[in-house]
Design an enzyme around this catalytic site. Structure first.
Site, PDB file in Angstrom:
ATOM      1  CG  HIS A 180      -1.995  -1.028   1.123  1.00 12.76           C
ATOM      2  ND1 HIS A 180      -3.309  -0.723   0.877  1.00 12.76           N
ATOM      3  CD2 HIS A 180      -1.947  -2.379   1.195  1.00 12.76           C
ATOM      4  CE1 HIS A 180      -4.026  -1.836   0.819  1.00 12.76           C
ATOM      5  NE2 HIS A 180      -3.216  -2.854   1.018  1.00 12.76           N
ATOM      6  CG  ASP A 394       0.116   9.293   0.830  1.00  9.33           C
ATOM      7  OD1 ASP A 394       0.070   8.091   1.132  1.00  9.33           O
ATOM      8  OD2 ASP A 394      -0.622  10.166   1.332  1.00  9.33           O
TER       9      ASP A 394
HETATM   10  C1  G6P Z   1      -1.077   3.239   6.172  1.00 11.21           C
HETATM   11  C2  G6P Z   1      -0.461   1.886   5.972  1.00 11.21           C
HETATM   12  C3  G6P Z   1      -1.274   0.803   6.674  1.00 11.21           C
HETATM   13  C4  G6P Z   1      -1.454   1.163   8.115  1.00 11.21           C
HETATM   14  C5  G6P Z   1      -2.110   2.527   8.214  1.00 11.21           C
HETATM   15  C6  G6P Z   1      -2.323   2.995   9.647  1.00 11.21           C
HETATM   16  O1  G6P Z   1      -2.313   3.301   5.509  1.00 11.21           O
HETATM   17  O2  G6P Z   1      -0.325   1.591   4.606  1.00 11.21           O
HETATM   18  O3  G6P Z   1      -0.620  -0.445   6.577  1.00 11.21           O
HETATM   19  O4  G6P Z   1      -2.233   0.196   8.784  1.00 11.21           O
HETATM   20  O5  G6P Z   1      -1.295   3.471   7.549  1.00 11.21           O
HETATM   21  O6  G6P Z   1      -1.125   2.947  10.356  1.00 11.21           O
HETATM   22  P1  G6P Z   1      -0.993   2.107  11.703  1.00 11.21           P
HETATM   23  O7  G6P Z   1       0.465   2.081  12.000  1.00 11.21           O
HETATM   24  O8  G6P Z   1      -1.811   2.839  12.701  1.00 11.21           O
HETATM   25  O9  G6P Z   1      -1.545   0.743  11.430  1.00 11.21           O
END
Ligand code: G6P
Length: 767
Positions: A180, A394
């Site tokens: 992602h 991003d």
């Molecule tokens: C981004 C990443 C995700 C992640 C999210 C939230 O979207 O690609 O993999 O889960 O951020 O971050 P966190 O560390 O809170 O899971």
């Protein structure tokens, strides 16, 4: 076979039994986080981030979907449960895993490295070990959940080793991976210690997907340059380790999206419309509302945005009485140092701007350090005249797409950083380089002054893109391509005929032995340790059951009966402990060493079988031994053992991290030897130039002795290769408990002795 301490695995694997879900999503987070309320009850709230925003709506449309992930709090994982028509399988992360795997390797090493090193990545060796262990835990949780021939879809940078680990456990499933976040240029990626393990982990997938074309190309370049694999267009040829054949891995670009029509439909909701109007009133009915909505992350360019905004207020280009900016900064990764610093800086800046510019009773910057639910976000998007997405880097940025989907009225302007993945598709946005503060200021002013017709024209084009390419389309494309790629071995997991520990019915056992001994030409074979001798901790002190050995000896004297002992022990070792006559064939090293055959056996069958060493194999073994010795010299305490058909690197006595590093080097070397069977075990890696198993040995011996049927006694996992090939007249006898492909079970070595005596009795009656 134990896999502890070994990051990557090879062709010989213990396969998990299939589960029931056609599609299994594996991500660091579940779509919901558990929170403990003051009264001790558990509350589930939507998890942050773009991944969950996108995948949650996809999973709601899938029958029999499962999601494997962390529930967001340290400690024991809750039991699996169902929510929104999907099954959730929580994975445990302890406090130390959170500090090292999640906050450390994932978010202080990989995250900044993959985002153009906006802050310096930190490299700590202990974090890698936790990343490995945590990835192994996710793989172990996900593998048994998928139905036979099902699909496992692994997500994001936290789980890059998981595809390979799942492949090792489930050769029958298709494995997809989607990143992602960006994939960095090889020049940056090369900084990463263990970079090759990461690449090899990803290459366990059949299809590896990225957000932008540049990410896919960066990955291909890394694979080519660092692993030396052949790349043809978007297809990578991955040489098999050991006896595994060459595999093809597809790489492709799939820009992720949102549930566009669901977001758009929310704008029709009267309550949400009223909420949007209310928001404007609450802010003092300004002429223009500008919105920034991000996780509080240094990649999002919040500081750059505030800098530009502050300067526009300073130089009087913006009047805070007419124009308000709302900055939502959702709390994120709050214990990681760079995130703490960012929060301090952002809040200091917001305080300064408000102190200098806010009119009495109203903010110049309305700063919100908390998250908002979907309905509230839609109201905010509907109220916003301009949305600022100024990310420095991003993967995609779904806020940009959500804003567009929230504006069926065709009003509003999107300012979008060219460093966000969304910029590839949303060409009608006001594109900016957020590092250029003057350009950013000009873009903000232009957007605030944009005439309605111009807004409509741009928004119509943006909406066309977002409404047509929604997240369902994205998921469909990915899964369709995954189905078309790779070639999962459809071979089912080994048959399990018996489970538990109950011995077979004595009457059934006796009847089977009677039928068996009536067959003209027989092969009777047995494992040694655990069958003919009780297991002891000191292997040299083994005490074989003499009565059992005598029965075998006598059987070997009867006409039409061939007898063999098959062991993992080296041939010479087996010989010295059993002292069998030449009428009994000895097979050592799991089938790789075969002793002298009685004259009536057809030796040429064995010469032609996989059990024999060719001059090429001898040469290859010598080369492997030399290389492993070189690796061992570089890692004090590691050593190389040579066997007639294999070389073994032992790392048990290595100093410090030498064992892990030596294993890494050995496995890297293994990728260059497609014909060698490489088996990592506990602090050991074996390179065998003769690909064999006890099953292959029994197959060759039964042909060499022209046997019409065979009977085999075994107690160990390595004996299952024999039971797996039972024909209709053959008899498999498992000694002791556990799942087995054998059709009969006896409890112990004493029962094995009785069985051999009974065989002798029955066969003697026949002769
Ligand atoms: C981004 C990443 C995700 C992640 C999210 C939230 O979207 O690609 O993999 O889960 O951020 O971050 P966190 O560390 O809170 O899971």
């Amino acid at each position: 076979m134990s896999r502890e301490g070994v990051p990557l695995s090879t062709s010989s694997s213990v396969q998990d039994r299939p589960g029931e879900h056609e599609l299994v999503v594996v991500a660091n987070r579940l779509p919901v986080d558990s929170r403990t309320l003051p009264d001790g009850a558990t509350e589930w709230v939507t998890s942050p981030g773009g991944l969950v925003t996108a995948m949650e709506s996809v999973m709601r449309t899938i029958d029999s979907g499962a999601w494997v992930g962390w529930a967001g709090a340290p400690g024991e994982a809750p039991e699996p449960f169902d929510a929104d028509g999907m099954s959730l399988y929580p994975v445990r992360l302890d406090q130390e895993d959170i500090e090292r795997y999640y906050e450390g390797y994932s978010n202080a090493t990989l995250w900044p490295l993959y985002h153009d090193v906006i802050v310096a990545p930190e490299f700590h060796r202990g974090w890698w070990d936790s990343y490995l262990t945590a990835n192994r835990r996710f793989a172990a949780a996900a593998a048994p959940v998928a139905a036979p021939g099902g699909t496992i879809w692994v997500h994001d940078y936290q789980l890059q080793l998981v595809p390979r680990m799942i492949r090792d456990r489930r050769s029958d499933v298709r494995i997809g991976f989607f990143n992602h976040i960006p994939f960095p240029p090889v020049e940056l990626f090369s900084q990463l210690p263990k970079r090759n393990s990461i690449l090899r982990g990803l290459l366990g997938a059949d299809l590896v997907g990225f957000q932008r074309e540049s990410d896919s190309l960066n990955f291909l370049a890394a694979v080519r340059k660092l692993l030396g694999h052949h790349v043809d267009g978007m297809t990578i040829s991955v040489p098999g380790i050991g006896a595994a054949p060459m595999r093809e891995v597809q790489v492709q670009t799939f820009p992720i999206s949102i549930d566009s029509s669901a977001v758009s439909a929310l704008t029709e909701d009267p309550e949400i419309r009223e909420r949007a109007a209310q928001l404007r009133r609450d802010l003092g009915d300004p002429e223009k509302i500008v919105l920034g909505a991000d996780r509080l992350d240094y990649t999002k360019g919040i500081r750059h945005r505030l800098k530009a905004w502050g300067e526009l207020l300073d130089d009087g280009s913006i009047d805070p009485h007419d124009t308000v900016i709302i900055q939502i900064a959702t709390p994120s990764r709050e214990r990681v140092e760079s995130y703490r610093q960012l929060r301090d800086e952002v809040e200091l800046t917001v305080g300064r701007i408000n102190g200098e510019h806010a009119p009495l009773g109203r903010p110049a910057v309305s700063y919100q350090h908390h998250s908002f639910d979907r309905r509230e976000m839609t109201a905010l998007f509907m109220a916003a005249d301009v949305v600022l997405v100024t990310a420095l880097r991003d993967g995609m940025n779904l806020v940009a797409k959500e804003y567009v989907a929230s504006r069926p009225d065709l009003h509003g302007v999107l300012v979008l950083s060219e460093f966000a993945g969304a910029a590839d598709e949303l060409r009608a946005a006001v594109l900016v380089n957020p590092h250029d503060i003057d350009e950013l200021k000009a873009a903000i002013l232009r957007s605030l002054a944009m005439p309605p017709e111009e807004q409509e024209e741009a928004m119509r084009s943006l909406r066309h893109q977002v409404m047509e390419h929604d997240v369902q389309f994205w998921a469909h494309q990915f899964l369709e391509n995954l189905t078309a790629s790779g070639s999962p071995e459809q071979e089912a997991a080994p048959v399990i005929r018996l489970t538990g520990d109950a011995p077979s019915d004595p009457v059934e056992l006796d009847a089977t032995l009677r039928d068996f001994t009536a067959v003209p030409r027989l092969l009777i074979a047995s494992d040694f340790d655990g069958v003919l001798a009780p297991i002891v901790s000191d292997r040299d002190a083994v005490q074989p059951d003499h009565a059992a050995l005598t029965a075998l000896r006598r059987l070997s004297d009867l006409p039409g009966v061939a007898v063999a002992l098959v062991s993992g022990r080296a041939l010479a070792d087996l010989d010295s402990h059993t002292e069998m006559p030449s009428s009994v064939v000895l097979v050592g090293s799991h089938g790789a060493e075969v002793g002298a055959l009685p004259p009536w056996m057809q030796a040429e069958v064995l010469d032609k079988s996989a059990l024999s060493m060719t001059p090429e194999a001898e040469e290859q073994l010598a080369a492997i031994t030399t290389t492993l010795r070189r690796i061992a010299r570089a890692h004090p305490g590691t050593e190389v053992e040579t066997k007639p058909t294999a070389a073994v690197l032992h790392t048990r006595n290595a100093k410090g991290r030498g064992g892990i590093n030596a294993t890494e080097s050995a496995l890297e070397y293994a990728t260059t030897l497609p014909e060698v069977t490489v088996t990592p075990g506990k602090e050991v890696v074996e390179f065998a130039v003769v690909h064999t198993s006890k099953g292959a040995a029994i197959d060759a011996l039964s042909r060499a002795s022209a046997a019409d049927a065979w009977l085999y006694l075994g107690d160990d996992i390595t004996d299952e290769s024999v039971f797996a090939q039972l024909g209709s007249d053959d008899v498999g006898v498992k000694v002791g408990s556990g799942d087995t492909a054998a059709q009969l079970r006896i409890p112990d070595t004493e029962a094995a002795r009785d069985l051999l005596r009974r065989l002798l009795e029955l066969r003697a009656e026949q002769s």
